[in-house]
Design an enzyme around this catalytic site. Structure first.
Site, PDB file in Angstrom:
ATOM      1  N   LYS A 120       0.838  -1.199   0.000  1.00 20.93           N
ATOM      2  CA  LYS A 120       0.000   0.000   0.000  1.00 20.93           C
ATOM      3  C   LYS A 120       0.877   1.255   0.000  1.00 20.93           C
ATOM      4  O   LYS A 120       0.520   2.255  -0.606  1.00 20.93           O
ATOM      5  CB  LYS A 120      -0.930  -0.004   1.206  1.00 20.93           C
ATOM      6  N   HIS A 239     -15.193  -4.206   7.025  1.00 21.88           N
ATOM      7  CA  HIS A 239     -14.374  -3.738   5.900  1.00 21.88           C
ATOM      8  C   HIS A 239     -14.258  -4.777   4.791  1.00 21.88           C
ATOM      9  O   HIS A 239     -13.343  -4.726   3.992  1.00 21.88           O
ATOM     10  CB  HIS A 239     -12.968  -3.315   6.359  1.00 21.88           C
ATOM     11  N   ARG A 296      -5.273  -9.082  -9.745  1.00 22.02           N
ATOM     12  CA  ARG A 296      -5.870 -10.412  -9.964  1.00 22.02           C
ATOM     13  C   ARG A 296      -7.330 -10.222 -10.341  1.00 22.02           C
ATOM     14  O   ARG A 296      -7.838  -9.111 -10.347  1.00 22.02           O
ATOM     15  CB  ARG A 296      -5.796 -11.206  -8.665  1.00 22.02           C
TER      16      ARG A 296
HETATM   17  P1  ADP Z   1      -7.872  -4.146   2.509  1.00 19.26           P
HETATM   18  O1  ADP Z   1      -6.744  -4.206   1.517  1.00 19.26           O
HETATM   19  O2  ADP Z   1      -7.497  -4.652   3.862  1.00 19.26           O
HETATM   20  O3  ADP Z   1      -9.153  -4.735   1.978  1.00 19.26           O
HETATM   21  P2  ADP Z   1      -8.583  -1.425   1.767  1.00 19.26           P
HETATM   22  O4  ADP Z   1      -7.582  -0.344   1.850  1.00 19.26           O
HETATM   23  O5  ADP Z   1      -8.868  -1.976   0.410  1.00 19.26           O
HETATM   24  O6  ADP Z   1      -8.144  -2.600   2.757  1.00 19.26           O
HETATM   25  O7  ADP Z   1      -9.931  -0.951   2.438  1.00 19.26           O
HETATM   26  C1  ADP Z   1     -11.010  -1.822   2.723  1.00 19.26           C
HETATM   27  C2  ADP Z   1     -12.228  -1.027   3.154  1.00 19.26           C
HETATM   28  O8  ADP Z   1     -11.942  -0.258   4.337  1.00 19.26           O
HETATM   29  C3  ADP Z   1     -12.714  -0.005   2.142  1.00 19.26           C
HETATM   30  O9  ADP Z   1     -13.556  -0.562   1.184  1.00 19.26           O
HETATM   31  C4  ADP Z   1     -13.433   0.988   3.048  1.00 19.26           C
HETATM   32  O10 ADP Z   1     -14.698   0.509   3.417  1.00 19.26           O
HETATM   33  C5  ADP Z   1     -12.573   1.009   4.280  1.00 19.26           C
HETATM   34  N1  ADP Z   1     -11.558   2.079   4.193  1.00 19.26           N
HETATM   35  C6  ADP Z   1     -10.299   1.977   3.722  1.00 19.26           C
HETATM   36  N2  ADP Z   1      -9.636   3.144   3.787  1.00 19.26           N
HETATM   37  C7  ADP Z   1     -10.489   4.040   4.316  1.00 19.26           C
HETATM   38  C8  ADP Z   1     -10.403   5.441   4.663  1.00 19.26           C
HETATM   39  N3  ADP Z   1      -9.281   6.138   4.479  1.00 19.26           N
HETATM   40  N4  ADP Z   1     -11.494   6.021   5.207  1.00 19.26           N
HETATM   41  C9  ADP Z   1     -12.640   5.322   5.422  1.00 19.26           C
HETATM   42  N5  ADP Z   1     -12.780   4.020   5.143  1.00 19.26           N
HETATM   43  C10 ADP Z   1     -11.729   3.366   4.587  1.00 19.26           C
END
Ligand code: ADP
Length: 496
Positions: A120, A239, A296
């Site tokens: 990330k 999430h 993917r």
């Molecule tokens: P992972 O890779 O663990 O799935 P992500 O970064 O893709 O994590 O985020 C997963 C979810 O978490 C998002 O779809 C959203 O719902 C929440 N999320 C992530 N970043 C933020 C943020 N900065 N503010 C609010 N919600 C967030």
């Protein structure tokens, strides 16, 4: 480079995604080979394959996550290519590298793109360079506690602590004030180390009530990248996504064009090859930020397939063989609306706790515009060893309203007995007025918790007992109490 032929394709994966890939192979005249754990040999998903090769005994680390065993399985079965599916090794550089070394085609991006987008922090840095907006935060080289604490003052509260190597919401902590930060860092590091073997963290501003909107992209590895429009995946628990749809509701063409442009720029920045997804978080004010790129096929790819009338797995295999992208950008048009529900063996009334058991009875819905991607059947065993995703139900119709009606009807028809599932919970979301109006957001589940919690129904206990008694007496091996629990779900849900 000239085209390389794939005649035999190995899938080191399980469940519905394994079946999904085997189906495209069958249509393309490619021999499908499943590489599975020894105790997965006699499963419903294994039957979808032409051939099966064993990865031996043990848990996932010794089988589906074991690069050496998978390469050995490819050699043994004379496979020309490996499609990793999603999960397991699909986003590990090591498998892509091992394939290159073994002269086996990896159906996916180049190892360097997997590595860069797998972090990330590194991908955020690249996006900043490419002019793609990222969530305000800190993701610098110095990952020490003191730096994170100092940077948090600049970022402001509430904020999110995230694992740099993250996925599946693991290691993610919401922090509402400075006092909570040290504990969040400590537990975030612990979780990240356990899940990814990497305890590096980053911090991001926490957006209030946002939406999750992602773009499917496809690249040929030569710098040509197109997008296949968006998916709204805002309906989540912990999430993690449970309902996804395309097109995104209440979404202007102007915003769509801007986000698509950012997604294509992100993928082109790494000369992306094959299918990928650029995930964004969309604020209430229309501002959007890059979250991450998944290198993917996504679980939710079917909604894109149904709206665009394409086969993404076929396209992945074609591009992996060195063919040009199967479609030009102008040929792709969104038609109608598609919604996917993820069917999990879990208990929504008990913190979405994963459930186990043996499927005693299984009946899939069907009919116009309905697609079920499943890896189970009656007799399938749901164990704690793997992800509790059982299947996916997708409805496609001319409009969102019609797709919702269709999805509701199909959810009512769906029967899974023997293990508790989230089917009743999904029925409640799909019938919820606010969701029907398109009021989607990542906080939907939390905000509407009261409406989504079942209310006991008079007489339902008696009905459930009668049905359960008859199914327990039948030669089903599922176990009476579990059968009772899932019958209770079904009856309890229908009688409201
Ligand atoms: P992972 O890779 O663990 O799935 P992500 O970064 O893709 O994590 O985020 C997963 C979810 O978490 C998002 O779809 C959203 O719902 C929440 N999320 C992530 N970043 C933020 C943020 N900065 N503010 C609010 N919600 C967030």
């Amino acid at each position: 480079m000239g085209a390389r032929l794939i005649a035999r394709l190995l899938v080191p994966n399980r469940g519905e995604i394994a079946v999904r890939i085997a189906r495209s192979c069958r249509e393309m005249g490619i021999v499908s080979i499943l590489a599975c754990a020894e105790d997965d040999r006699a499963t419903a998903f294994a039957r979808a394959f032409d051939e099966v090769v064993s990865l031996g005994e043990g848990d996932a680390r010794e089988t589906y996550l074991n690069v050496a065993k998978i390469i050995e399985a490819a050699r043994e079965s004379r496979a020309d290519a490996i499609h990793p599916g999603y999960g397991f090794l699909s986003e590990r550089k090591a498998l892509a590298v091992a394939c290159e070394e073994a002269g086996v085609i990896f159906v996916g991006p180049r190892p360097d793109a997997i590595e860069l987008m797998g972090s990330k922090s590194a991908s955020r840095a690249l996006m900043e360079k490419l002019g793609v907006p990222v969530v305000p935060g800190y993701s610098g080289e110095d990952h020490s506690d003191s730096t994170l604490i100092r940077e948090s003052e600049r970022v402001g509260f509430p904020l999110l602590v995230k694992a740099s190597a993250g996925g599946g919401g693991k290691g993610m902590k919401i922090v509402s004030c400075p006092e909570e930060l040290p504990l969040a860092i400590e537990s975030g590091r612990r979780e990240a180390l356990k899940a990814f073997g990497d305890d590096r963290l980053l911090i991001e501003k926490y957006l209030e009530r946002p939406r999750h909107v992602e773009f499917q992209v496809f690249g040929d590895g030569e710098g040509n990248v197109i997008h296949l429009f968006e998916r709204d995946c805002s309906i989540q628990r912990r999430h993690q996504k449970i309902i996804e749809e395309s097109p995104a509701p209440s979404f202007s063409d102007e915003l769509r064009a801007r986000m698509a442009d950012a997604a294509v720029r992100a993928a082109a920045g790494v000369r992306y090859r094959g299918a990928g997804t650029v995930e964004f978080i969309l604020g209430r004010d229309g501002s959007f930020y890059f979250l991450e790129m998944n290198t993917r096929l996504q679980v939710e790819h079917p909604v894109t397939e149904m709206v665009l009338g394409v086969d993404l797995v076929r396209a992945q295999i074609e591009v992996a063989q060195g063919h040009p992208l199967p479609w030009g950008q102008d040929e792709l048009k969104q038609r109608g609306h598609a919604i996917e529900c993820r069917i999990y063996a879990e208990d929504p009334d008990n913190g979405f706790l994963p459930q186990t058991g043996e499927v005693a009875h299984y009946r899939e819905p069907s009919g116009a515009g309905i697609r079920v991607d499943s890896g189970i059947d009656a007799g399938s065993v749901v164990s704690v060893k793997y992800d509790p995703l059982l299947s996916k139900l997708i409805a496609h119709a001319e409009t969102r309203e019609l797709a919702i009606a269709r999805l509701g009807r199909a959810l009512d028809e769906y029967r899974i007995l023997g293990t508790r599932t989230n089917l009743p919970y999904l029925r409640r979301i799909v019938k919820h007025e606010a969701w029907g109006r398109g009021e989607v957001g990542t906080h939907f589940v939390a905000e509407h918790e009261a409406d989504l919690t079942p209310r006991p129904v008079e007489g339902a206990a008696e009905i459930a007992a009668v049905i359960a008694a008859s199914s327990v007496n039948a030669p089903a091996r599922g176990g009476g109490r579990r059968a009772l629990a899932s019958v209770w779900d079904t009856v309890g849900d229908f009688s409201r």
